[in-house]
Scaffold this motif. Structure first.
Motif, PDB file in Angstrom:
ATOM      1  N   LEU A  37       0.799  -1.209   0.000  1.00  0.00           N
ATOM      2  CA  LEU A  37       0.000   0.000   0.000  1.00  0.00           C
ATOM      3  C   LEU A  37       0.841   1.272   0.000  1.00  0.00           C
ATOM      4  O   LEU A  37       0.305   2.363  -0.042  1.00  0.00           O
ATOM      5  CB  LEU A  37      -0.933   0.029   1.218  1.00  0.00           C
ATOM      6  N   ASP A  38       2.150   1.168   0.028  1.00  0.00           N
ATOM      7  CA  ASP A  38       2.986   2.367   0.048  1.00  0.00           C
ATOM      8  C   ASP A  38       2.957   3.111  -1.288  1.00  0.00           C
ATOM      9  O   ASP A  38       3.327   4.273  -1.359  1.00  0.00           O
ATOM     10  CB  ASP A  38       4.411   2.028   0.437  1.00  0.00           C
ATOM     11  N   HIS A  39       2.494   2.479  -2.353  1.00  0.00           N
ATOM     12  CA  HIS A  39       2.395   3.121  -3.656  1.00  0.00           C
ATOM     13  C   HIS A  39       0.983   3.634  -3.929  1.00  0.00           C
ATOM     14  O   HIS A  39       0.628   3.905  -5.062  1.00  0.00           O
ATOM     15  CB  HIS A  39       2.802   2.148  -4.768  1.00  0.00           C
ATOM     16  N   CYS A  40       0.197   3.771  -2.908  1.00  0.00           N
ATOM     17  CA  CYS A  40      -1.198   4.179  -3.038  1.00  0.00           C
ATOM     18  C   CYS A  40      -1.283   5.706  -2.939  1.00  0.00           C
ATOM     19  O   CYS A  40      -0.914   6.273  -1.906  1.00  0.00           O
ATOM     20  CB  CYS A  40      -1.992   3.524  -1.916  1.00  0.00           C
ATOM     21  N   PRO A  41      -1.760   6.391  -3.988  1.00  0.00           N
ATOM     22  CA  PRO A  41      -1.853   7.855  -3.919  1.00  0.00           C
ATOM     23  C   PRO A  41      -2.879   8.299  -2.878  1.00  0.00           C
ATOM     24  O   PRO A  41      -4.012   7.821  -2.885  1.00  0.00           O
ATOM     25  CB  PRO A  41      -2.275   8.272  -5.323  1.00  0.00           C
ATOM     26  N   PRO A  42      -2.509   9.203  -1.969  1.00  0.00           N
ATOM     27  CA  PRO A  42      -3.409   9.591  -0.877  1.00  0.00           C
ATOM     28  C   PRO A  42      -4.690  10.291  -1.337  1.00  0.00           C
ATOM     29  O   PRO A  42      -5.666  10.331  -0.610  1.00  0.00           O
ATOM     30  CB  PRO A  42      -2.578  10.550  -0.026  1.00  0.00           C
ATOM     31  N   SER A  43      -4.702  10.835  -2.533  1.00  0.00           N
ATOM     32  CA  SER A  43      -5.889  11.555  -2.979  1.00  0.00           C
ATOM     33  C   SER A  43      -7.080  10.629  -3.196  1.00  0.00           C
ATOM     34  O   SER A  43      -8.220  11.040  -3.028  1.00  0.00           O
ATOM     35  CB  SER A  43      -5.580  12.311  -4.267  1.00  0.00           C
ATOM     36  N   ARG A  44      -6.857   9.391  -3.558  1.00  0.00           N
ATOM     37  CA  ARG A  44      -7.971   8.474  -3.807  1.00  0.00           C
ATOM     38  C   ARG A  44      -7.844   7.160  -3.050  1.00  0.00           C
ATOM     39  O   ARG A  44      -8.562   6.214  -3.319  1.00  0.00           O
ATOM     40  CB  ARG A  44      -8.097   8.198  -5.294  1.00  0.00           C
ATOM     41  N   CYS A  45      -6.939   7.100  -2.108  1.00  0.00           N
ATOM     42  CA  CYS A  45      -6.684   5.855  -1.388  1.00  0.00           C
ATOM     43  C   CYS A  45      -6.733   6.100   0.117  1.00  0.00           C
ATOM     44  O   CYS A  45      -6.167   7.057   0.611  1.00  0.00           O
ATOM     45  CB  CYS A  45      -5.316   5.315  -1.794  1.00  0.00           C
ATOM     46  N   SER A  46      -7.396   5.209   0.817  1.00  0.00           N
ATOM     47  CA  SER A  46      -7.458   5.286   2.271  1.00  0.00           C
ATOM     48  C   SER A  46      -6.745   4.066   2.856  1.00  0.00           C
ATOM     49  O   SER A  46      -7.280   2.956   2.821  1.00  0.00           O
ATOM     50  CB  SER A  46      -8.910   5.326   2.738  1.00  0.00           C
ATOM     51  N   VAL A  47      -5.552   4.296   3.357  1.00  0.00           N
ATOM     52  CA  VAL A  47      -4.791   3.195   3.958  1.00  0.00           C
ATOM     53  C   VAL A  47      -5.521   2.671   5.191  1.00  0.00           C
ATOM     54  O   VAL A  47      -5.613   1.460   5.403  1.00  0.00           O
ATOM     55  CB  VAL A  47      -3.358   3.651   4.298  1.00  0.00           C
ATOM     56  N   ASP A  48      -6.057   3.577   5.997  1.00  0.00           N
ATOM     57  CA  ASP A  48      -6.795   3.143   7.194  1.00  0.00           C
ATOM     58  C   ASP A  48      -8.020   2.322   6.819  1.00  0.00           C
ATOM     59  O   ASP A  48      -8.340   1.328   7.480  1.00  0.00           O
ATOM     60  CB  ASP A  48      -7.227   4.360   8.013  1.00  0.00           C
ATOM     61  N   GLY A  49      -8.695   2.709   5.754  1.00  0.00           N
ATOM     62  CA  GLY A  49      -9.860   1.951   5.300  1.00  0.00           C
ATOM     63  C   GLY A  49      -9.476   0.567   4.810  1.00  0.00           C
ATOM     64  O   GLY A  49     -10.184  -0.413   5.062  1.00  0.00           O
ATOM     65  N   ALA A  50      -8.349   0.481   4.099  1.00  0.00           N
ATOM     66  CA  ALA A  50      -7.887  -0.816   3.598  1.00  0.00           C
ATOM     67  C   ALA A  50      -7.493  -1.741   4.753  1.00  0.00           C
ATOM     68  O   ALA A  50      -7.863  -2.918   4.767  1.00  0.00           O
ATOM     69  CB  ALA A  50      -6.712  -0.623   2.645  1.00  0.00           C
ATOM     70  N   VAL A  51      -6.763  -1.200   5.704  1.00  0.00           N
ATOM     71  CA  VAL A  51      -6.349  -1.997   6.866  1.00  0.00           C
ATOM     72  C   VAL A  51      -7.572  -2.440   7.657  1.00  0.00           C
ATOM     73  O   VAL A  51      -7.674  -3.601   8.074  1.00  0.00           O
ATOM     74  CB  VAL A  51      -5.363  -1.195   7.747  1.00  0.00           C
ATOM     75  N   SER A  52      -8.508  -1.528   7.835  1.00  0.00           N
ATOM     76  CA  SER A  52      -9.731  -1.861   8.563  1.00  0.00           C
ATOM     77  C   SER A  52     -10.536  -2.945   7.847  1.00  0.00           C
ATOM     78  O   SER A  52     -11.040  -3.876   8.482  1.00  0.00           O
ATOM     79  CB  SER A  52     -10.572  -0.598   8.726  1.00  0.00           C
ATOM     80  N   ALA A  53     -10.647  -2.849   6.534  1.00  0.00           N
ATOM     81  CA  ALA A  53     -11.401  -3.849   5.768  1.00  0.00           C
ATOM     82  C   ALA A  53     -10.756  -5.224   5.876  1.00  0.00           C
ATOM     83  O   ALA A  53     -11.438  -6.231   6.090  1.00  0.00           O
ATOM     84  CB  ALA A  53     -11.503  -3.434   4.310  1.00  0.00           C
ATOM     85  N   VAL A  54      -9.440  -5.271   5.736  1.00  0.00           N
ATOM     86  CA  VAL A  54      -8.739  -6.558   5.782  1.00  0.00           C
ATOM     87  C   VAL A  54      -8.836  -7.182   7.169  1.00  0.00           C
ATOM     88  O   VAL A  54      -9.196  -8.353   7.311  1.00  0.00           O
ATOM     89  CB  VAL A  54      -7.266  -6.400   5.345  1.00  0.00           C
ATOM     90  N   PHE A  55      -8.543  -6.409   8.199  1.00  0.00           N
ATOM     91  CA  PHE A  55      -8.540  -6.996   9.535  1.00  0.00           C
ATOM     92  C   PHE A  55      -9.943  -7.316  10.044  1.00  0.00           C
ATOM     93  O   PHE A  55     -10.131  -8.302  10.761  1.00  0.00           O
ATOM     94  CB  PHE A  55      -7.775  -6.107  10.518  1.00  0.00           C
ATOM     95  N   THR A  56     -10.934  -6.519   9.670  1.00  0.00           N
ATOM     96  CA  THR A  56     -12.308  -6.842  10.051  1.00  0.00           C
ATOM     97  C   THR A  56     -12.753  -8.136   9.382  1.00  0.00           C
ATOM     98  O   THR A  56     -13.382  -9.000  10.009  1.00  0.00           O
ATOM     99  CB  THR A  56     -13.254  -5.692   9.677  1.00  0.00           C
ATOM    100  N   SER A  57     -12.406  -8.281   8.118  1.00  0.00           N
ATOM    101  CA  SER A  57     -12.749  -9.503   7.394  1.00  0.00           C
ATOM    102  C   SER A  57     -12.056 -10.719   8.013  1.00  0.00           C
ATOM    103  O   SER A  57     -12.680 -11.762   8.209  1.00  0.00           O
ATOM    104  CB  SER A  57     -12.362  -9.358   5.927  1.00  0.00           C
ATOM    105  N   LEU A  58     -10.785 -10.585   8.313  1.00  0.00           N
ATOM    106  CA  LEU A  58     -10.048 -11.715   8.904  1.00  0.00           C
ATOM    107  C   LEU A  58     -10.575 -12.066  10.288  1.00  0.00           C
ATOM    108  O   LEU A  58     -10.666 -13.244  10.645  1.00  0.00           O
ATOM    109  CB  LEU A  58      -8.555 -11.399   8.961  1.00  0.00           C
TER     110      LEU A  58
END
Length: 109
Positions: A37-58
């Motif tokens: 996720l380090d190559h994710c542009p902050p203007s259209r990417c939410s790192v916190d949202g991605a982490v939350s989605a993955v860990f909630t799913s797991l």
């Protein structure tokens, strides 16, 4: 005692093994996707949202899987039909993984 159904036992064991493998694959690919996720542009990417989605799913897969597998084993030990619980657990875990994938996709857009 009731006779034990071989078909019920086989379907239950296969569904439980597939549930564990699904959980392991989801954990591997979920954590692997977060590693890049380090190559994710902050203007259209939410790192916190991605982490939350993955860990909630797991977390959901782990909880659903654990409860379903324990309940299936208890039903089989009592010589009751266990395959509907095992298959239902597998389906619910697959839905949780799918929902987590959708959440991750929406977060990294």
């Amino acid at each position: 005692m009731r006779p034990r159904s071989g078909v019920d036992l086989a379907i239950s064991i296969v569904a439980m093994v597939l549930t564990v493998l699904l959980g392991a694959a989801a954990a591997f690919f979920g954590l692997f996707s977060l590693a890049f996720l380090d190559h994710c542009p902050p203007s259209r990417c939410s790192v916190d949202g991605a982490v939350s989605a993955v860990f909630t799913s797991l977390l959901a897969v782990a909880g659903i899987g654990l409860v379903g597998i324990v309940l299936t084993i208890v039903l089989l030990a009592l010589r009751r039909t266990g395959w509907p619980v095992a298959v239902g657990t597998l389906v619910l875990c697959a839905l949780a993984v799918f929902a987590g994938g959708l959440g991750y996709g929406a977060a990294v857009g």
